[in-house]
Write a protein that holds these residues in place. Sequence first.
Motif, PDB file in Angstrom:
ATOM      1  N   SER A  58       4.751  15.541  54.899  1.00 18.55           N
ATOM      2  CA  SER A  58       5.598  16.678  55.251  1.00 18.55           C
ATOM      3  C   SER A  58       5.191  17.898  54.422  1.00 18.55           C
ATOM      4  O   SER A  58       4.548  17.772  53.376  1.00 18.55           O
ATOM      5  CB  SER A  58       7.056  16.316  55.010  1.00 18.55           C
ATOM      6  OG  SER A  58       7.194  15.793  53.719  1.00 18.55           O
ATOM      7  N   ASP A  84       3.678  11.886  67.778  1.00 17.52           N
ATOM      8  CA  ASP A  84       5.108  11.554  67.761  1.00 17.52           C
ATOM      9  C   ASP A  84       5.909  12.843  68.002  1.00 17.52           C
ATOM     10  O   ASP A  84       5.336  13.874  68.366  1.00 17.52           O
ATOM     11  CB  ASP A  84       5.477  10.824  66.456  1.00 17.52           C
ATOM     12  CG  ASP A  84       5.292  11.696  65.225  1.00 17.52           C
ATOM     13  OD1 ASP A  84       5.131  12.925  65.375  1.00 17.52           O
ATOM     14  OD2 ASP A  84       5.315  11.148  64.106  1.00 17.52           O
ATOM     15  N   VAL A  86       7.356  14.931  66.012  1.00 14.25           N
ATOM     16  CA  VAL A  86       7.464  15.921  64.922  1.00 14.25           C
ATOM     17  C   VAL A  86       6.800  17.256  65.263  1.00 14.25           C
ATOM     18  O   VAL A  86       7.314  18.330  64.940  1.00 14.25           O
ATOM     19  CB  VAL A  86       6.885  15.335  63.605  1.00 14.25           C
ATOM     20  CG1 VAL A  86       6.825  16.378  62.506  1.00 14.25           C
ATOM     21  CG2 VAL A  86       7.707  14.131  63.162  1.00 14.25           C
ATOM     22  N   LYS A 133       4.905  19.921  59.089  1.00 18.09           N
ATOM     23  CA  LYS A 133       6.301  20.208  59.400  1.00 18.09           C
ATOM     24  C   LYS A 133       7.182  19.590  58.316  1.00 18.09           C
ATOM     25  O   LYS A 133       6.679  18.943  57.398  1.00 18.09           O
ATOM     26  CB  LYS A 133       6.657  19.608  60.771  1.00 18.09           C
ATOM     27  CG  LYS A 133       5.863  20.213  61.908  1.00 18.09           C
ATOM     28  CD  LYS A 133       6.394  21.574  62.235  1.00 18.09           C
ATOM     29  CE  LYS A 133       5.647  22.198  63.402  1.00 18.09           C
ATOM     30  NZ  LYS A 133       6.118  23.540  63.694  1.00 18.09           N
ATOM     31  N   ALA A 135       9.015  17.041  58.449  1.00 21.06           N
ATOM     32  CA  ALA A 135       8.988  15.572  58.441  1.00 21.06           C
ATOM     33  C   ALA A 135       7.547  15.057  58.444  1.00 21.06           C
ATOM     34  O   ALA A 135       6.629  15.768  58.865  1.00 21.06           O
ATOM     35  CB  ALA A 135       9.710  15.060  59.675  1.00 21.06           C
ATOM     36  N   HIS A 136       7.371  13.839  58.004  1.00 20.89           N
ATOM     37  CA  HIS A 136       6.055  13.188  58.112  1.00 20.89           C
ATOM     38  C   HIS A 136       5.696  13.056  59.589  1.00 20.89           C
ATOM     39  O   HIS A 136       6.568  12.901  60.425  1.00 20.89           O
ATOM     40  CB  HIS A 136       6.107  11.781  57.520  1.00 20.89           C
ATOM     41  CG  HIS A 136       6.157  11.771  56.033  1.00 20.89           C
ATOM     42  ND1 HIS A 136       5.637  10.754  55.273  1.00 20.89           N
ATOM     43  CD2 HIS A 136       6.659  12.663  55.155  1.00 20.89           C
ATOM     44  CE1 HIS A 136       5.798  11.014  54.001  1.00 20.89           C
ATOM     45  NE2 HIS A 136       6.432  12.154  53.897  1.00 20.89           N
ATOM     46  N   ARG A 137       4.433  13.090  59.879  1.00 19.91           N
ATOM     47  CA  ARG A 137       4.026  12.989  61.282  1.00 19.91           C
ATOM     48  C   ARG A 137       2.951  11.920  61.435  1.00 19.91           C
ATOM     49  O   ARG A 137       2.084  11.785  60.576  1.00 19.91           O
ATOM     50  CB  ARG A 137       3.463  14.343  61.729  1.00 19.91           C
ATOM     51  CG  ARG A 137       2.786  14.342  63.089  1.00 19.91           C
ATOM     52  CD  ARG A 137       2.327  15.753  63.413  1.00 19.91           C
ATOM     53  NE  ARG A 137       1.856  15.870  64.764  1.00 19.91           N
ATOM     54  CZ  ARG A 137       0.566  15.755  65.109  1.00 19.91           C
ATOM     55  NH1 ARG A 137      -0.347  15.509  64.198  1.00 19.91           N
ATOM     56  NH2 ARG A 137       0.211  15.878  66.371  1.00 19.91           N
TER      57      ARG A 137
END
Length: 202
Positions: A58, A84, A86, A133, A135-137
Amino acid sequence: MSRPVFREAMEECYAKLTELGLLIQDILNDCMGLPPGFLKEYNSDRGLDVMVALRYFSSSSREGEEIGLSEHEDGSCVSFVFQDGVGGLEVLKDGQWIAAEPADGSIVVNIGDVLRVLSNNTFRSATHRVVRKAAHRHSFGFFWSIHGDKWVEPLTEFAAKIGGAPQYRGFKYNEYMQRFMKSRTDPQARPEDAFSVSHYAI
Ligand SMILES: O=C(O)CCC(=O)C(=O)O
Ligand SMILES: [Fe+2]
């Protein structure tokens, strides 16, 4: 998931992606106005196709860490990206970065440099990057390649079709890939010195 089950799932996935590659290649063959089966025969070796799983951390507030994957064009023939929810994948269009918004059940299809050269710059490999972003992607790529010994140059069919001179010098795929990968893993101090297919532009 146990290891044998995981392996089986991955192998099934790989086989499906190979089917997808063959299908898209046939469609592109038609779109390019090539004789039926031309690309299939040119690209009959599946040994260099590669499937990769990518993980992006992230974003942090630290300057210089906003980019998860720096801008590039894919060196493959065609590539497929599953992402995903994200987001973060962006495509450069007319000097602007446009988000390739994640959509359930969709696959991003990218033209790679091989098709760009074969089509004498008619089918262009898009410049893209990934920004981090909150969040982790996770994403997953499949690179539909060609054999390393293959010679890549604008197809005369294209030169005739667009009525112009070849826009690239020919090259052996292996040599090109080595320079491409080196430039990705060992980047130049000045981004404008990075190796790309424009190195072969006439
Ligand atoms: O993670 C993504 O969405 C894109 C990955 C990518 O562009 C690449 O591996 O070449
Ligand atoms: Fe890429």
